[in-house]
Design a protein around this motif. Sequence first.
Motif, PDB file in Angstrom:
ATOM      1  N   TRP A 412       0.793  -1.223   0.000  1.00 34.00           N
ATOM      2  CA  TRP A 412       0.000   0.000   0.000  1.00 34.00           C
ATOM      3  C   TRP A 412       0.833   1.285   0.000  1.00 34.00           C
ATOM      4  CZ3 TRP A 412      -5.058   0.063  -1.002  1.00 34.00           C
ATOM      5  CH2 TRP A 412      -5.804  -1.103  -0.812  1.00 34.00           C
ATOM      6  N   ILE A 413       1.952   1.302   0.715  1.00 37.27           N
ATOM      7  CA  ILE A 413       2.704   2.558   0.896  1.00 37.27           C
ATOM      8  C   ILE A 413       3.938   2.610  -0.001  1.00 37.27           C
ATOM      9  CG2 ILE A 413       3.865   4.051   2.567  1.00 37.27           C
ATOM     10  CD1 ILE A 413       2.182   2.741   4.765  1.00 37.27           C
ATOM     11  N   ILE A 414       4.768   1.572   0.070  1.00 37.72           N
ATOM     12  CA  ILE A 414       6.037   1.609  -0.666  1.00 37.72           C
ATOM     13  C   ILE A 414       5.816   1.420  -2.169  1.00 37.72           C
ATOM     14  CG2 ILE A 414       8.264   0.463  -0.974  1.00 37.72           C
ATOM     15  CD1 ILE A 414       8.142  -0.246   2.025  1.00 37.72           C
ATOM     16  N   VAL A 441      16.889  -9.612   1.984  1.00 36.76           N
ATOM     17  CA  VAL A 441      17.502  -9.555   3.312  1.00 36.76           C
ATOM     18  C   VAL A 441      16.756  -8.573   4.216  1.00 36.76           C
ATOM     19  CG1 VAL A 441      19.630  -9.038   4.573  1.00 36.76           C
ATOM     20  CG2 VAL A 441      19.740 -10.192   2.359  1.00 36.76           C
ATOM     21  N   LYS A 442      16.273  -7.494   3.640  1.00 34.69           N
ATOM     22  CA  LYS A 442      15.569  -6.470   4.417  1.00 34.69           C
ATOM     23  C   LYS A 442      14.408  -7.058   5.201  1.00 34.69           C
ATOM     24  CE  LYS A 442      12.311  -4.293   2.525  1.00 34.69           C
ATOM     25  NZ  LYS A 442      11.415  -3.489   1.675  1.00 34.69           N
ATOM     26  N   SER A 443      13.570  -7.834   4.551  1.00 35.58           N
ATOM     27  CA  SER A 443      12.401  -8.399   5.220  1.00 35.58           C
ATOM     28  C   SER A 443      12.794  -9.391   6.299  1.00 35.58           C
ATOM     29  CB  SER A 443      11.484  -9.081   4.195  1.00 35.58           C
ATOM     30  OG  SER A 443      10.894  -8.114   3.344  1.00 35.58           O
ATOM     31  N   TYR A 444      13.865 -10.142   6.046  1.00 40.76           N
ATOM     32  CA  TYR A 444      14.335 -11.078   7.065  1.00 40.76           C
ATOM     33  C   TYR A 444      14.823 -10.337   8.305  1.00 40.76           C
ATOM     34  CZ  TYR A 444      13.987 -15.485   4.537  1.00 40.76           C
ATOM     35  OH  TYR A 444      13.504 -16.602   3.909  1.00 40.76           O
ATOM     36  N   VAL A 445      15.545  -9.253   8.096  1.00 39.08           N
ATOM     37  CA  VAL A 445      16.044  -8.450   9.220  1.00 39.08           C
ATOM     38  C   VAL A 445      14.876  -7.905  10.036  1.00 39.08           C
ATOM     39  CG1 VAL A 445      17.229  -6.303   9.842  1.00 39.08           C
ATOM     40  CG2 VAL A 445      18.225  -7.836   8.125  1.00 39.08           C
ATOM     41  N   SER A 495      13.320   0.875   3.693  1.00 42.50           N
ATOM     42  CA  SER A 495      13.064   1.020   2.262  1.00 42.50           C
ATOM     43  C   SER A 495      13.390   2.423   1.770  1.00 42.50           C
ATOM     44  CB  SER A 495      11.594   0.693   1.956  1.00 42.50           C
ATOM     45  OG  SER A 495      11.312  -0.656   2.242  1.00 42.50           O
ATOM     46  N   TYR A 496      13.261   3.416   2.631  1.00 45.11           N
ATOM     47  CA  TYR A 496      13.633   4.791   2.269  1.00 45.11           C
ATOM     48  C   TYR A 496      15.156   4.911   2.142  1.00 45.11           C
ATOM     49  CZ  TYR A 496      14.134   9.869   2.495  1.00 45.11           C
ATOM     50  OH  TYR A 496      14.472  11.182   2.237  1.00 45.11           O
ATOM     51  N   PHE A 498      17.336   2.208   1.780  1.00 45.61           N
ATOM     52  CA  PHE A 498      17.814   1.271   0.762  1.00 45.61           C
ATOM     53  C   PHE A 498      16.639   0.899  -0.151  1.00 45.61           C
ATOM     54  CE2 PHE A 498      20.250   0.429   4.671  1.00 45.61           C
ATOM     55  CZ  PHE A 498      21.525   0.748   4.226  1.00 45.61           C
ATOM     56  N   PRO A 499      16.263   1.755  -1.062  1.00 42.77           N
ATOM     57  CA  PRO A 499      15.086   1.475  -1.913  1.00 42.77           C
ATOM     58  C   PRO A 499      15.332   0.303  -2.854  1.00 42.77           C
ATOM     59  CG  PRO A 499      16.247   3.437  -2.681  1.00 42.77           C
ATOM     60  CD  PRO A 499      16.895   3.057  -1.388  1.00 42.77           C
ATOM     61  N   ALA A 500      14.316  -0.523  -3.019  1.00 40.42           N
ATOM     62  CA  ALA A 500      14.395  -1.630  -3.973  1.00 40.42           C
ATOM     63  C   ALA A 500      14.156  -1.098  -5.378  1.00 40.42           C
ATOM     64  CB  ALA A 500      13.354  -2.695  -3.624  1.00 40.42           C
ATOM     65  N   LYS A 501      14.598  -1.847  -6.366  1.00 42.02           N
ATOM     66  CA  LYS A 501      14.422  -1.387  -7.739  1.00 42.02           C
ATOM     67  C   LYS A 501      13.012  -1.729  -8.233  1.00 42.02           C
ATOM     68  CE  LYS A 501      16.193  -5.605  -9.946  1.00 42.02           C
ATOM     69  NZ  LYS A 501      17.177  -6.155 -10.895  1.00 42.02           N
ATOM     70  N   GLY A 502      12.542  -0.907  -9.138  1.00 41.90           N
ATOM     71  CA  GLY A 502      11.282  -1.184  -9.818  1.00 41.90           C
ATOM     72  C   GLY A 502      10.063  -1.225  -8.931  1.00 41.90           C
ATOM     73  N   ILE A 503      10.040  -0.432  -7.843  1.00 41.18           N
ATOM     74  CA  ILE A 503       8.931  -0.533  -6.888  1.00 41.18           C
ATOM     75  C   ILE A 503       7.609  -0.047  -7.480  1.00 41.18           C
ATOM     76  CG2 ILE A 503      10.354  -0.424  -4.824  1.00 41.18           C
ATOM     77  CD1 ILE A 503       9.722   2.537  -4.607  1.00 41.18           C
ATOM     78  N   HIS A 504       7.664   0.777  -8.529  1.00 37.97           N
ATOM     79  CA  HIS A 504       6.425   1.270  -9.135  1.00 37.97           C
ATOM     80  C   HIS A 504       6.203   0.708 -10.543  1.00 37.97           C
ATOM     81  CE1 HIS A 504       6.847   4.958  -6.274  1.00 37.97           C
ATOM     82  NE2 HIS A 504       6.211   3.953  -5.705  1.00 37.97           N
ATOM     83  N   GLU A 505       6.947  -0.330 -10.881  1.00 33.45           N
ATOM     84  CA  GLU A 505       6.809  -0.932 -12.204  1.00 33.45           C
ATOM     85  C   GLU A 505       5.645  -1.917 -12.252  1.00 33.45           C
ATOM     86  OE1 GLU A 505      10.344  -2.779 -13.594  1.00 33.45           O
ATOM     87  OE2 GLU A 505      11.528  -0.927 -13.619  1.00 33.45           O
ATOM     88  N   THR A 506       5.016  -1.990 -13.401  1.00 36.02           N
ATOM     89  CA  THR A 506       3.998  -3.013 -13.666  1.00 36.02           C
ATOM     90  C   THR A 506       4.275  -3.599 -15.053  1.00 36.02           C
ATOM     91  OG1 THR A 506       2.475  -1.387 -14.624  1.00 36.02           O
ATOM     92  CG2 THR A 506       2.230  -1.873 -12.267  1.00 36.02           C
ATOM     93  N   ASP A 507       3.646  -4.690 -15.373  1.00 30.30           N
ATOM     94  CA  ASP A 507       3.776  -5.249 -16.710  1.00 30.30           C
ATOM     95  C   ASP A 507       3.108  -4.325 -17.724  1.00 30.30           C
ATOM     96  OD1 ASP A 507       5.174  -7.678 -16.279  1.00 30.30           O
ATOM     97  OD2 ASP A 507       3.363  -8.563 -15.423  1.00 30.30           O
ATOM     98  N   ASP A 508       3.593  -4.349 -18.951  1.00 34.63           N
ATOM     99  CA  ASP A 508       2.969  -3.543 -20.003  1.00 34.63           C
ATOM    100  C   ASP A 508       1.790  -4.258 -20.649  1.00 34.63           C
ATOM    101  OD1 ASP A 508       4.378  -5.484 -21.357  1.00 34.63           O
ATOM    102  OD2 ASP A 508       5.939  -4.115 -22.060  1.00 34.63           O
ATOM    103  N   ALA A 509       1.639  -5.559 -20.346  1.00 34.99           N
ATOM    104  CA  ALA A 509       0.537  -6.338 -20.925  1.00 34.99           C
ATOM    105  C   ALA A 509       0.061  -7.382 -19.920  1.00 34.99           C
ATOM    106  CB  ALA A 509       0.980  -7.009 -22.224  1.00 34.99           C
ATOM    107  N   ASP A 510      -1.130  -7.874 -20.144  1.00 32.83           N
ATOM    108  CA  ASP A 510      -1.717  -8.909 -19.287  1.00 32.83           C
ATOM    109  C   ASP A 510      -1.218 -10.271 -19.766  1.00 32.83           C
ATOM    110  OD1 ASP A 510      -3.246 -10.505 -17.677  1.00 32.83           O
ATOM    111  OD2 ASP A 510      -5.146 -10.084 -18.683  1.00 32.83           O
ATOM    112  N   TYR A 511       0.007 -10.631 -19.363  1.00 33.05           N
ATOM    113  CA  TYR A 511       0.648 -11.833 -19.879  1.00 33.05           C
ATOM    114  C   TYR A 511       0.005 -13.133 -19.402  1.00 33.05           C
ATOM    115  CZ  TYR A 511       4.367  -8.647 -21.304  1.00 33.05           C
ATOM    116  OH  TYR A 511       5.074  -7.629 -21.882  1.00 33.05           O
ATOM    117  N   PHE A 512      -0.771 -13.082 -18.316  1.00 34.37           N
ATOM    118  CA  PHE A 512      -1.356 -14.298 -17.748  1.00 34.37           C
ATOM    119  C   PHE A 512      -2.856 -14.436 -18.025  1.00 34.37           C
ATOM    120  CE2 PHE A 512       2.385 -13.377 -15.179  1.00 34.37           C
ATOM    121  CZ  PHE A 512       2.978 -14.618 -15.031  1.00 34.37           C
TER     122      PHE A 512
END
Length: 559
Positions: A412-414, A441-445, A495-496, A498-512
């Motif tokens: 919801w937030i990140i 690793v972040k989530s495990y920590v 997360s602020y 050490f931001p993860a990559k592609g946090i706002h990315e989505t697929d360009d098509a409905d592949y499934f």
Amino acid sequence: MTSIFKKLQVKPDGDIATVDFLRNRDLIPMGPPRRLWGYQAFFSYWTLVDCCIVIWAAAASLLSIGLNVKETIGIVIIGNCIVATLSCLNSAPGYYYHIGFTVSQRILFGIRGSYFGIAMRTILSIVWYASQAWLGGLCLGLIFSCFSKKYLYMENTFPESVHMSTRDFISFLIFHLISIPILCIKPEKITHFLKFAAAATFFGMLGTFIWAINKGGLGPLVSAPSNFETTADHAWAWIYGITSWVGSISAGITNSSDFTRFSKTRWVSIAPTTISLLVMGTIIPVFGILSGSATTAIYGEAIWQPNKIAEKWLLEDYSATSRAGAFFAGVSFLCSQLALNLVGNGIAGGMDMAGLFPHYINVRRGALVTALVSWVIQPWLFYNTSSTFVVVMASFSIFMAPIIGILVSEFWIIRRKHLKLSDLYSMKPSGNYWYWKGINVKSYVIFFIVSTPALPGLIHGANPNIKISKGLHNYYNGNCIFGFFIAVLLNLVISYIFPAKGIHETDDADYFDTFTKEECEELGIIPYSEIDHDADVDVDVDVDIVSEIVSPYKESEKV
């Protein structure tokens, strides 16, 4: 030996032409043809979570810590508000992207690291299946006793060390046998059974409650005062009460997306989930408290389980009237145990196991394995001995709370409700959910920072002779609340930094082929039907994803 394992593998079907390390038919995003759950289905599902023997009796444990009846009801209401909120928030990957708990763990812990959360949920499913099956066996024993007085008073041929009677063992075995065909029903097609079971159970419990109040009035427990030495102790009792109530349903909150993925429309689950938890989740515990108080006036002892009240009718007066009443009550309680164990534990365990071994286990196989392995748990020890195992399993919310907190804050937030579905089914290191060697690793920590301080409290609960500080004990008592908010805060801060990559990315098509055309327009993605399988690229799609995802997706359809 190799040929045997090959024969045991889950076979591809019309929905998916390739089964691999990350996917089978029950793990891929749920397409519209299988999304059959509407308002009534979700209301019935959560009604069954509340209309069961465990929830009826659960409020009694709050009275045992010194709270009075009014305070207990207040705690139940507050707890249900929290449960409803967390359930709606945590189930979002299900109703937004139609993926279940198993796949959503890849967002949290990474493609490889996800096995950690899945394994914990699998253990919970097996344990609670065993527990609910034992109660279901008691309901069956009640039904059989209505037809045979000899069954009611059956001689126990087991030694005392077994901690169960011959009658209860037979009933438990038969409950398992009649559960097998029910476990084979596909999750999307069980809605009619859920509706019937929810209605039957509610009216059975309502009838038991009316009888108790009519016979014994409100009883002496209603006017009993709370009992605490200090205001601080009283306040911590409230926190512990709320935590224990939320914790008792934490497993259901955690994997709620396993069922919202079957939603006909995006928001169809929200209203029935909230209404059922707030209304039915309050009514049934109140029934349990007042009935327990009434039986104190009737029999001189409080009876906290509704099936035990019905059994008492037979023991006190084995007349046609008592037998008829006990029979209908037993049937209604049995419906609850069958349906709840099917959905909340059998199917949930099947989905979790499918995530662990997608080559060999689908939901149906996993549900059957869950039922089989549950015998190892020996659930009769839960109810017939002072087993510390019960304390340990009841405290599993210390592990569920941080998982819920991380997922809610992450989605919801990140990530702001953005997921790239294709990367959830990819072993490529370039994928958004690969993180470090497939592990986040972040989530495990965060998980270990949040859950570790509660472990001394869990150990103390299992063995009171081990002393711990009051601060650690209080943290343990409030672990469900503290664990959630600390996990949310830590996830946002880390997360602020050490931001993860592609946090706002989505697929360009409905592949499934997951979404309807209307949903694709809302999400701004190309519908599945417009993807060019041969990559003549008249639409802007990722050719590599078309080859990796779409090509093995639908065997019967070339797009």
